[in-house]
Design an enzyme around this catalytic site. Structure first.
Site, short mmCIF file in Angstrom:
data_model
loop_
_atom_site.label_atom_id
_atom_site.label_comp_id
_atom_site.label_asym_id
_atom_site.label_seq_id
_atom_site.Cartn_x
_atom_site.Cartn_y
_atom_site.Cartn_z
N GLU A 256 15.29 2.17 -34.30
CA GLU A 256 14.25 1.63 -33.42
C GLU A 256 14.58 0.16 -33.26
OE1 GLU A 256 12.02 3.49 -32.10
OE2 GLU A 256 12.13 5.28 -33.35
N CYS A 295 7.41 -4.74 -31.04
CA CYS A 295 8.51 -4.10 -30.31
C CYS A 295 8.03 -3.48 -29.01
CB CYS A 295 9.17 -3.06 -31.20
SG CYS A 295 7.98 -1.90 -31.88
P1 NAP Z 1 16.65 -7.64 -38.30
O1 NAP Z 1 17.10 -9.01 -38.59
O2 NAP Z 1 17.59 -6.72 -37.65
O3 NAP Z 1 16.15 -7.05 -39.69
C1 NAP Z 1 15.58 -5.79 -39.77
C2 NAP Z 1 15.74 -5.24 -41.17
O4 NAP Z 1 17.12 -5.00 -41.42
C3 NAP Z 1 15.27 -6.18 -42.27
O5 NAP Z 1 14.68 -5.41 -43.28
C4 NAP Z 1 16.58 -6.79 -42.77
O6 NAP Z 1 16.52 -7.20 -44.12
C5 NAP Z 1 17.49 -5.60 -42.66
N1 NAP Z 1 18.90 -5.92 -42.61
C6 NAP Z 1 19.50 -6.96 -42.00
N2 NAP Z 1 20.84 -6.87 -42.16
C7 NAP Z 1 21.07 -5.75 -42.87
C8 NAP Z 1 22.26 -5.12 -43.38
N3 NAP Z 1 23.46 -5.61 -43.12
N4 NAP Z 1 22.12 -4.00 -44.08
C9 NAP Z 1 20.91 -3.46 -44.35
N5 NAP Z 1 19.75 -4.01 -43.90
C10 NAP Z 1 19.83 -5.14 -43.16
O7 NAP Z 1 15.34 -7.65 -37.39
P2 NAP Z 1 14.00 -8.46 -37.60
O8 NAP Z 1 14.28 -9.87 -37.22
O9 NAP Z 1 13.36 -8.19 -38.91
O10 NAP Z 1 13.08 -7.78 -36.52
C11 NAP Z 1 13.02 -8.20 -35.20
C12 NAP Z 1 13.67 -7.20 -34.29
O11 NAP Z 1 13.23 -5.88 -34.59
C13 NAP Z 1 13.28 -7.42 -32.86
O12 NAP Z 1 14.43 -7.48 -32.11
C14 NAP Z 1 12.43 -6.22 -32.48
O13 NAP Z 1 12.59 -5.79 -31.17
C15 NAP Z 1 12.89 -5.18 -33.41
N6 NAP Z 1 11.79 -4.28 -33.71
C16 NAP Z 1 11.84 -3.02 -33.21
C17 NAP Z 1 10.82 -2.13 -33.48
C18 NAP Z 1 10.85 -0.73 -32.96
O14 NAP Z 1 10.06 0.09 -33.43
N7 NAP Z 1 11.70 -0.40 -32.02
C19 NAP Z 1 9.76 -2.53 -34.27
C20 NAP Z 1 9.73 -3.82 -34.75
C21 NAP Z 1 10.77 -4.68 -34.47
P3 NAP Z 1 16.30 -8.75 -44.52
O15 NAP Z 1 14.98 -9.13 -44.00
O16 NAP Z 1 16.38 -8.71 -45.99
O17 NAP Z 1 17.41 -9.52 -43.87
#
Ligand code: NAP
Length: 530
Positions: A256, A295
């Site tokens: 997602e 999102c």
């Molecule tokens: P993110 O930076 O991609 O992080 C998401 C999750 O992934 C966090 O728990 C992060 O952990 C983890 N993560 C990062 N790098 C990783 C790796 N190499 N291996 C395993 N896990 C890893 O995104 P975000 O900034 O938290 O969220 C914002 C984005 O999410 C926005 O672009 C939004 O559109 C999207 N979003 C989508 C939905 C949906 O349902 N489609 C819902 C909410 C948000 P850490 O925090 O420990 O780095």
């Protein structure tokens, strides 16, 4: 400062090194630290698959549902504490915090009820039996059984409890143990929630683990019976999908990700109608709720060209009423962004959008918040832009600014043009359409239905009932094609699909029916899903 702990292999683990700091987004003061250093992920995974998995698979849907009901009640009992933590950790107003916390308990309760309906069986029968040859004795059935590994859930920062709960509800009801990893920046809420559930002994040992901090080498250890459900950015998702270990093991991954959701005003909608009022009210809410860090928030507002000034003025009026500031202050209706990184990304993002759109409201920069010391906090005002040319625009269709930011775009009033512009987003979670014209709706359906995971139609008949296009209801699928990740969560019983293997079983009709119907009593029917 609080040190967040992980809960793995049946006990709490506190790291000694490798910490990341969580801050209050209003004061910018550190409030906690988190690290997963020292976790033996092999042991954590083995505990989940060897203890939690068999324990859950041994229970019926009704029993698993009963646990979800208890989980929902246990969290609801500590609702105020969770709301307060959410406010401190993510800067959400009380109303926005409730959206996360109550959304989580409601989703758990929904799946508890579904478990009751699926009753005392352990797998799902999929469709009718079928005669496979000339003789009716050779017979086939499709049955869905729980995978035997673990479900690793990686969540985004913006819904720290709902994200945990909506994924865990589906996996646990399906019969899979969960290792949940909240985004580190907002992990305070998830840590507290898991502590509540462990204290209340809601789930069997090994069914629910928590990783605060990075996933270490966990993902490299996953195999073909495991599942990864990820919510976050397109960039992180791409990295996970490219992981050689996950590719070689063919581990299921549900993604997602980003989404440039659109709201379309139909050409038939006059001002002073219920549909118009719903459009203005809901689009404004989508811009400001959770400071736009949703999102499903509306990023693009498509309006017939001759109505664009009217729409711009109506939305600007609403935006002028928003009070940005410290959510501890009663007058405040919108809090800060959750982190310094989010603020920086929002500023950069609006700068990009301004190359092809002009600012109607907002400054494109950090602002001071009401009830907060000047110069402090990750505040960013509600921002409305207007694109000069919807067809020529690039970033407006491609770059998601994850904040209270949306752009008004003109279309020629035809459903086909609206659909073409919506499609430029590359795949969306939700498109909302405000119209009372069935012809326009049907034309849009033909031209554009496939580009979004959800189509939300606002019209006069349902205007008083509309919950907002951004609200994800557990009965409806959440997920979308392309840039939105191509995943699917929730949607009632469909939400269990990710955690179940569909097995096509063929053989002697009587024994196939006995297997499919769940045991030695073929007369009592297993829940059937078509
Ligand atoms: P993110 O930076 O991609 O992080 C998401 C999750 O992934 C966090 O728990 C992060 O952990 C983890 N993560 C990062 N790098 C990783 C790796 N190499 N291996 C395993 N896990 C890893 O995104 P975000 O900034 O938290 O969220 C914002 C984005 O999410 C926005 O672009 C939004 O559109 C999207 N979003 C989508 C939905 C949906 O349902 N489609 C819902 C909410 C948000 P850490 O925090 O420990 O780095």
């Amino acid at each position: 400062m609080k040190t967040l702990r992980s809960y793995v292999a049946g006990r709490w683990h506190e790291a000694g090194t490798g910490f990341r700091t969580l801050v209050d987004p209003c004061s910018e003061e550190p409030i906690a630290r988190a690290s997963s250093a020292g976790i033996d992920f092999g042991h954590a995974l083995a505990h989940a698959t060897r203890q939690g998995g068999p324990a859950l698979r041994g229970l019926t849907f009704a029993e698993r549902g009963e646990m979800l009901a208890r989980a929902s009640a246990a969290l609801h009992e500590r609702r105020d504490e969770l709301i307060q933590l959410s406010l401190e950790n993510t800067g959400t107003t009380r109303r926005d915090s409730k959206f996360d916390i109550d959304g989580a308990t409601a989703t758990l309760a929904y799946y508890a009820t579904l478990g009751r309906e699926l009753a005392d069986r352990r797998h799902l029968v999929d469709g009718d039996g079928v005669q496979l040859g000339r003789s009716p004795r050779f017979w086939g059935r499709h049955v869905r059984v729980p995978l035997q590994g673990a479900a690793v859930h990686i969540n985004a920062f913006n819904f720290p409890l709902w994200g945990l709960a909506e994924k865990a509800a589906c996996a646990i009801l399906a019969g899979m143990p969960v290792l949940t990893k909240p985004a580190t920046s907002s992990a305070l809420v998830a840590e507290c929630a898991v502590e509540i559930l462990i204290e209340a002994s809601v789930f069997p040992a090994g069914s629910l683990s928590l990783v605060c901090g990075s996933t270490g080498d966990l993902l490299d250890r996953l195999g073909p019976q495991d599942v990864v459900a990820f919510t976050g950015s397109v960039t992180t998702a791409a990295g996970l999908r490219a992981s050689p270990k996950l590719i070689s093991a063919a581990t299921r991954i549900n993604v997602e990700a980003d989404s440039l959701n659109a709201a379309i005003l139909g050409p038939d909608v006059a001002t002073a109608t219920e549909t118009w009022a719903a459009f203005v009210r809901e689009v404004t809410r989508e811009i400001m709720q959770k400071s736009g860090q949703k999102c499903t928030a509306v990023r693009r507002i498509l309006v017939p060209a001759h109505r664009i000034d009217e729409v711009e003025a109506a939305l600007a009026d609403e935006i002028d009423r928003v009070v940005v500031g410290n959510p501890r202050e009663e007058s405040v209706t919108m809090g800060p962004l959750a982190t310094a990184d989010q603020l920086r990304d929002a500023v950069d993002g609006v700068r990009r959008l301004r190359e092809e759109a002009r600012l109607v409201r907002g400054t494109g920069d950090r602002v001071d918040g009401v009830g907060n010391p000047a110069g402090r906090g990750f505040f960013f005002g509600p921002t409305l832009l207007r694109a000069s040319d919807a067809d020529k625009a690039g970033a407006v269709h491609e770059h998601e600014v994850f904040g209270p930011v949306a752009t008004v775009l003109a279309y020629d009033g035809t459903a086909e043009h609206a659909a073409r512009l919506v499609a430029r987003g590359g795949g969306m979670l939700v498109t909302s359409l405000y119209t009372d014209d069935e012809r326009f709706l049907a034309d849009y359906w033909t031209a554009g239905a496939a580009t979004s995971g959800r189509l939300y139609v606002g019209s006069e008949k349902v205007a008083p009932l509309l919950p907002g296009s951004g609200l994800v209801l557990p009965a409806m699928t959440h997920g979308g094609p392309g840039r939105a990740g191509g995943g699917a969560e929730l949607g009632g019983v469909r939400g269990l699909d990710l955690y179940l293997q569909r097995v096509a079983v063929s053989g002697d009709r009587a024994s196939v029916e006995r297997l499919a119907m769940g045991g030695s009593d073929p007369a009592s029917s297993a829940p059937e899903v078509r």
